[in-house]
Design an enzyme around this catalytic site. Structure first.
Site, PDB file in Angstrom:
ATOM      1  N   HIS A  74      49.415  39.962  36.989  1.00 29.41           N
ATOM      2  CA  HIS A  74      49.075  41.338  36.626  1.00 29.41           C
ATOM      3  C   HIS A  74      49.677  41.745  35.279  1.00 29.41           C
ATOM      4  O   HIS A  74      49.330  42.786  34.723  1.00 29.41           O
ATOM      5  CB  HIS A  74      49.568  42.292  37.719  1.00 29.41           C
ATOM      6  CG  HIS A  74      48.710  43.501  37.884  1.00 29.41           C
ATOM      7  ND1 HIS A  74      47.741  43.875  36.972  1.00 29.41           N
ATOM      8  CD2 HIS A  74      48.663  44.452  38.866  1.00 29.41           C
ATOM      9  CE1 HIS A  74      47.157  44.986  37.372  1.00 29.41           C
ATOM     10  NE2 HIS A  74      47.689  45.353  38.531  1.00 29.41           N
ATOM     11  N   ASP A  81      44.330  42.812  34.215  1.00 28.03           N
ATOM     12  CA  ASP A  81      44.250  44.103  34.898  1.00 28.03           C
ATOM     13  C   ASP A  81      43.370  43.991  36.133  1.00 28.03           C
ATOM     14  O   ASP A  81      42.600  43.028  36.288  1.00 28.03           O
ATOM     15  CB  ASP A  81      43.689  45.170  33.957  1.00 28.03           C
ATOM     16  CG  ASP A  81      44.618  45.447  32.786  1.00 28.03           C
ATOM     17  OD1 ASP A  81      45.836  45.308  32.971  1.00 28.03           O
ATOM     18  OD2 ASP A  81      44.113  45.788  31.696  1.00 28.03           O
TER      19      ASP A  81
END
Length: 500
Positions: A471, A475
């Site tokens: 992450h 995204d």
């Protein structure tokens, strides 16, 4: 004729060494290249071979002395010696006959980039066995792969230097093979020496002088140090490692170990404790490092496999006949992932410090389970391959993985990974990233499930997909888009042909 034995070249910037151990004494018969003594430098241990066959003369540099490069350390008389020459001549005669064979060293083969040591896992031959050239002698285990060691020549295995379980560096000698007419006889000394070594009973192994000095200076007892030298001799670097390990253990907070449940004597007798292989230790470390380093998150979707299965069933026989390989599901998934990676390039990237490195190519890692653990061979430039080329590459790498014949190069440089837990019956799971990659796709079992399609409930072959991603660079939108593109490509394979 007398020949001089001098200190060999010790390596760049190394100018002196300590005489650690003499293996011969004056009057002993020696063969060409037979090891006379061992020198110890700040970095390595150096063996000094005999330059000629003959009788050991004077030892100039005794054990414990420091000598410079090219210093005279001993002399050897060619042929029988003096003094007790008659007895020695008789002993040397059979020795000379035995040494008609040429000794060939069996060295550790190339282990791969960044791999500096390996563990000897299995010897397939024993001292005295006859071997042919390229016959497998033993197997080494590194952090990542198993490496087979073939015989460099035909002959007789006369000495095994690195026993099973021992750790060797990338330049170590593993064994000696006698090649030539005297090969069969050359094994006699090794066989005679073995009982002698065993009969030494409780006699202590002589440690390196520098190691003794270091232990005395640091207040370290011998039982606190694990020796890595010949016959378990403690070397200077062993003492340094023990001191470092002790310092680290003292300064680091003790890990919160999970307490072991009380075990009864009956239960203990039925337990089996097996040391983790180097490969399994590396797998455990890398997976835990991945969890500790990446901001890992998993998103899920599901795919209707009807069209892929229909297309595969329709063309599998023709595909096999033309290309000589079966048409599986992995080529469809590889193609679908390449298609999705082109649209969401951050999934095909990695973090390097404060930079994001985008890969403008796809080296696809295909996770494969083997008897020794999980490995991930890499299909290079999968984005430029056809279905047939992908299937052939997967079949070839899979076979080598099962046989333990993957090289380091076979498992390096992957940019994205596919893991198929469905072959074991997994219905849903969250795969762990293969660092430094930023994404891994988990495939699962194809299972018939009722689906609402066009206002009607129909039974369709469905598969859950799981994308684990970092992450920090990917995204949520990118992760979801990636899975949707894979889903679309598999539910309508024509999109792959049209690049849609």
């Amino acid at each position: 004729m007398t020949s001089e034995v001098r200190v060999p070249t010790l390596g760049e910037s190394v100018t002196e060494a300590t005489v650690a151990t003499w293996f011969k004494k004056p009057g002993d018969a020696v063969a060409v290249d037979e090891m006379l003594c061992e020198l110890e430098t700040d970095k390595v241990t150096v063996e000094v071979p005999s330059p000629i066959a003959g009788t050991m003369g004077d030892i100039i540099a005794a054990e414990g002395e420091t000598v410079g490069v090219d210093a005279l350390i001993a002399t050897i008389s060619e042929g029988a010696g003096t003094g007790d020459a008659p007895a020695k001549a008789k002993e040397a005669a059979p020795q000379k006959a035995k040494t008609e064979a040429t000794n060939v060293d069996v060295m550790v083969p190339t282990l791969g980039e960044s791999v500096t040591e390996a563990t000897v896992s299995t010897w397939f031959k024993k001292v005295g066995d006859t071997v042919v050239q390229d016959e497998m002698l033993c197997e080494l285990e590194t952090d990542k792969v198993s490496v087979e060691v073939p015989s460099p020549a035909a002959g007789t295995l006369t000495e095994i230097i690195a026993e099973e379980g021992s750790t060797v560096d990338a330049m170590a000698k593993l064994a000696i093979i006698a090649s030539g007419d005297g090969a069969a006889a050359a094994v006699a000394p090794a066989q005679e020496q073995a009982p002698a070594a065993q009969s030494s009973g409780g006699k202590d192994v002589e440690d390196a002088p520098s190691a003794k000095k270091a232990m005395a200076e640091q207040g370290v007892s011998r039982d606190q140090v694990t020796g890595t030298g010949r016959d378990g001799r403690i070397m200077k670097e062993d003492v340094a490692k023990a001191i470092t390990a002790g310092t680290s253990a003292a300064s680091a907070p003790a890990p919160a170990a999970t307490p072991r449940a009380p075990v009864t004597a009956d239960d203990a007798s039925r337990e089996e404790r097996v040391k983790m292989t180097r490969l399994r230790q590396t797998i455990a470390r890398r997976l835990k490092d991945s969890q500790n380093t990446a901001a890992m998150l998993t998103t899920y979707n599901e795919v209707d496999m009807t069209e892929v299965m229909s297309l595969r069933n329709e063309y599998k026989d023709l595909f096999l006949k033309k290309h000589g390989v079966k048409l599986g599901f992995m080529s469809f998934f590889t193609k679908a992932c390449v298609h999705a990676l082109n649209e969401v390039p951050e999934v095909n990237s990695e973090i390097d410090g404060t930079d994001i490195v985008y890969k403008n190519f796809v080296h696809m890692g295909i996770a494969a389970g083997t008897p020794t653990g999980l490995v991930v061979p890499v299909i290079r430039d999968a984005d430029a391959m056809s279905f047939a080329e992908i299937e052939k590459a997967i079949a070839e790498k899979g076979a080598r993985a099962r046989d333990g014949k993957l090289s380091m190069e076979d498992m390096q440089g992957g940019t994205f990974t596919i893991s198929n837990g469905g072959v074991y019956g997994s219905l849903m799971s969250s795969p762990i990233l293969n660092p430094p990659q930023s994404g891994i796709l988990g495939m699962h079992k194809i299972q018939d499930r009722p689906m609402a399609i066009g206002g009607q409930v129909v039974i369709r072959p469905m598969m859950y997909l799981a994308l684990s991603y970092d992450h920090r660079v990917v995204d949520g939108k990118g992760a979801v888009t990636f899975l949707v593109r894979v889903k679309e490509a598999l539910e309508d394979p024509r999109r792959l042909l049209m690049d849609l």
